[in-house]
Scaffold this motif. Sequence first.
Motif, PDB file in Angstrom:
ATOM      1  N   ILE B  49       0.996  -1.005   0.146  1.00 13.74           N
ATOM      2  CA  ILE B  49      -0.255   0.145   0.201  1.00 13.74           C
ATOM      3  C   ILE B  49       1.119   1.049   0.013  1.00 13.74           C
ATOM      4  O   ILE B  49       0.551   1.821  -0.747  1.00 13.74           O
ATOM      5  N   ASP B  86      -2.811  -0.950  -6.874  1.00 15.18           N
ATOM      6  CA  ASP B  86      -4.379  -0.793  -6.269  1.00 15.18           C
ATOM      7  C   ASP B  86      -5.367  -1.719  -6.510  1.00 15.18           C
ATOM      8  O   ASP B  86      -6.126  -2.256  -6.061  1.00 15.18           O
ATOM      9  N   HIS B  96     -10.795 -10.364  -1.658  1.00 11.27           N
ATOM     10  CA  HIS B  96     -11.751 -11.564  -1.284  1.00 11.27           C
ATOM     11  C   HIS B  96     -12.052 -11.763   0.057  1.00 11.27           C
ATOM     12  O   HIS B  96     -11.534 -13.531   0.168  1.00 11.27           O
ATOM     13  N   GLY B  97     -11.320 -11.591   0.893  1.00 10.36           N
ATOM     14  CA  GLY B  97     -11.469 -11.194   2.279  1.00 10.36           C
ATOM     15  C   GLY B  97     -10.311 -11.754   3.126  1.00 10.36           C
ATOM     16  O   GLY B  97      -9.826 -12.275   3.920  1.00 10.36           O
ATOM     17  N   ARG B 105      -9.789  -2.057  10.086  1.00 13.89           N
ATOM     18  CA  ARG B 105     -10.745  -0.867   9.304  1.00 13.89           C
ATOM     19  C   ARG B 105      -9.704  -0.906   7.680  1.00 13.89           C
ATOM     20  O   ARG B 105      -9.082  -0.146   7.528  1.00 13.89           O
ATOM     21  N   ARG B 110     -15.223  -5.749   3.091  1.00 15.69           N
ATOM     22  CA  ARG B 110     -17.126  -5.284   3.924  1.00 15.69           C
ATOM     23  C   ARG B 110     -16.483  -3.891   2.913  1.00 15.69           C
ATOM     24  O   ARG B 110     -17.644  -2.875   2.527  1.00 15.69           O
ATOM     25  N   PHE B 112     -13.384  -1.842   1.648  1.00 16.40           N
ATOM     26  CA  PHE B 112     -12.841  -1.436   0.679  1.00 16.40           C
ATOM     27  C   PHE B 112     -13.129  -1.691  -0.172  1.00 16.40           C
ATOM     28  O   PHE B 112     -14.200  -1.944  -1.290  1.00 16.40           O
ATOM     29  N   GLU B 113     -12.587   0.318  -1.227  1.00 11.72           N
ATOM     30  CA  GLU B 113     -12.831  -0.397  -2.313  1.00 11.72           C
ATOM     31  C   GLU B 113     -11.791   0.466  -3.774  1.00 11.72           C
ATOM     32  O   GLU B 113     -11.100   0.786  -2.564  1.00 11.72           O
ATOM     33  N   TRP B 114     -12.527   0.086  -4.890  1.00 10.96           N
ATOM     34  CA  TRP B 114     -11.004  -0.011  -5.436  1.00 10.96           C
ATOM     35  C   TRP B 114     -10.968   1.060  -6.132  1.00 10.96           C
ATOM     36  O   TRP B 114     -12.270   2.065  -6.604  1.00 10.96           O
ATOM     37  N   ASP B 115      -9.451   1.350  -7.113  1.00 10.63           N
ATOM     38  CA  ASP B 115      -9.374   3.037  -8.226  1.00 10.63           C
ATOM     39  C   ASP B 115      -9.875   1.930  -9.380  1.00 10.63           C
ATOM     40  O   ASP B 115      -8.894   2.430 -10.018  1.00 10.63           O
ATOM     41  N   ARG B 212     -17.768   9.229 -10.503  1.00 11.45           N
ATOM     42  CA  ARG B 212     -16.210   9.850  -9.056  1.00 11.45           C
ATOM     43  C   ARG B 212     -15.020   9.914  -9.414  1.00 11.45           C
ATOM     44  O   ARG B 212     -13.714  10.459  -9.486  1.00 11.45           O
ATOM     45  N   GLN B 213     -14.709   8.009 -10.639  1.00 13.12           N
ATOM     46  CA  GLN B 213     -13.923   8.795 -10.915  1.00 13.12           C
ATOM     47  C   GLN B 213     -13.712   9.225 -12.185  1.00 13.12           C
ATOM     48  O   GLN B 213     -12.230   9.677 -12.074  1.00 13.12           O
TER      49      GLN B 213
END
Lengths: 352, 394
Positions: B49, B86, B96-97, B105, B110, B112-115, B212-213
């Motif tokens: 990250i 990313d 994928h958990g 956090r 549950r 996470f959002e990705w680019d 948003r992207q």
Amino acid sequence: MVGLIDLVQTLTTPHPLDRYLELVRPTLTARELRAEITHVRRSVPGSVTLTLRPTRQWRGHAAGQYVQIGVVIDGIRHIRCYSPVNPEGRRDRHIQLTVKAHPGGLVSQYLYRNAVPGMVVSLEPAAGVFRLPEPRPERVLLISGGSGITPVLSMLRTLAEEGYPGELAFLHYAKSPEAVPHRAELEVIAQANKNFRIEMRHPGDGSGYFDYDQLERVAPWFADGETYVCGPQGLMAAVRKIFEAEQLSDRLHAEEFTLATTPVDADEAFGTVSFSASGKNAENNGAVLLEQAEAAGLTPEYGCRMGICFSCTAVRRTGCTRNVRTGETNSDPDQPIQLCINAPVGDVEIDI
Amino acid sequence: MTILTETKDGPLVLSPDQVEELGRALDDLRARIVADLGDSDREYIYSIIKAQRGFEIAGRSLMYLGFLPPFWLAAVAALSVSKILDNMEIGHNVMHGQYDWMRERGLNSREFEWDTVCPADQWKHSHNYLHHTYTNIHGMDRDIGYGILRMDESQKWNPLRLGQPLYAFGLMVLFEWGVMGHDLEVENIIRGKRSWSDIKKLVKGQWRKAGRQVLKDYVVFPALTGPLFVSTLAGNVTANLVRNLWAFSIIFCGHFPTGVQTFTEAETAEETRGEWYVRQMLGSANITGSKLFHIMSGNLSHQIEHHLFPDLPANRYPQLAPEVRELCEKYGLPYNTGSLGQQVGSVWMKIFKLALPPFLVGKESTPGVIVMRQQVVSSDLQAVASGNTTEVGV
Ligand code: FES
């Protein structure tokens, strides 16, 4: 400030700004609350007192409330509740926690052994209804046992600092005088406030367990005061019984003080499963939680039903569950679990 | 049922006992890794990250020097790397958990959002659930051809398939948009199997996320570079494109090179855990490469390991791989792997070949590893071995 944060957030989308800031410095956060440990004191055997400096989002605590802190042990963040022992105060920008190292207590043992100044923990805002009301009652009785002293100590210190004019009695039960944290401070408070009556009891060496007589002796006025109690279950039950008998339950305020207990036999099905978001309950029949929820008429989200897709993840509020794939049990409160591969062990509360 | 796999020495038969034994071995392997998860895995994902954020900030800043071509190129390169990391090693794996056990956090499946333009929740449905549960099962795994391509012989040919290389190319260029549209099942809408009301919610989510992207990459960041608006815009478009080409290539190498198998619903009904494992192994393919290459591919170069253990942290796949391979060898199962060049070549071959009508290209020979699902009488077994029947002991 908030407007600026929103603008910057547009630039970091889809990741929250804090996910960038934390890489610079863990205590540099836009939204999330955290705290840095600034002092560590181990004056009482088996317990450690930490002073924490929270980030600027901290709004303080009311005496008696608790906070949740999270520490990373073996890569996993573990969250636990502790009551600050310092007095409440608007300008007070720190938190003092006294943590007793419970045998087998993962987090408390870890903090006892490893806490050092500079360590950063995650923090949640202070919460809980166990707190002194405004305006202050005219008479206050505080009762605590063992490490249940922490919330009532905060109440005591708050009242002392405010120059509380009313009548106050504090009754604390501990194994031995050495085991009482902040003893010196208690003495100072007792001397400085003539209207405070502070008494220690050590049931082991004959000074007796809580009963009606002790109550009468320490606070004969208890029926007109407000009583705050926190401690082991035995003590809580004894206090409750007397107050119920006297029909004074509404003057009694108690903070549950139970350690998460892991039931022994994981294979037997017993207890109740409560689905708290929908207000349903079911007898635990031993099946995985997804099936039990469906049998109770709920329709939780799911996908694979075999533990690979994480669609069924929901938060286990309390209780212990067993992973049917690995056989492992876990009873940490407020943890997300996969409903399709976890079965309840005893009473379990799931947030669906 | 039977699962047929090709081997050099004719058909190979796996008995139900062997399949269960194999399943147990894989369960053990999994348990060993799970027990070992800890600080090092945490450090690993945070180091990735950190690197990703570093590349991102570098890329965005270098755009201010975008009027100088070498800096523009460097900016695009850094931003592309950031987006690839990313999406692949972080986003795909976190969603994928794989890191849920850390209880962190912002690093759990549950939240996470990705680019990329596809909203996380929709991708988790089409990918984590549908694709990973029903891997390579016809009619259930929509990743076979993604609703627009014929990637398997058993998909019917029609004249429209002739344009397939073009469609594939288009999908590659616009890959993030393709991924976004995946859960809509557009082809089912055209066929009338799905209605507007079924997809309304999905479209709304996509609109919000993609909006948003687009705002960020194509309006705000270019605007922040003032007179360099166009140069930055072009740079951001290029970085997204590079990510698309890369992600498409890696992902198509996961299930479409030659030798990878598909299955029917009947074959896989009421599968045991062992059989599920076998299907995952027969249906996936790896790519060989350096450590850096594995990281850049989100360890999807270890597609076989990923499909066996989709929720184990990806940085563990290289460690698992030799043992999985050994197990494959022990049971005579193929372990499909090759260089990126080989696998990509093989995928495009297939795209071209399957575009043509079957009578022109002929049929592939029938594979020959037989996975027995229940005890069968030996005469049935012989019948299968000699190719007289395709269904055994169901
Ligand atoms: S339903 Fe897929 S993990 Fe539970």
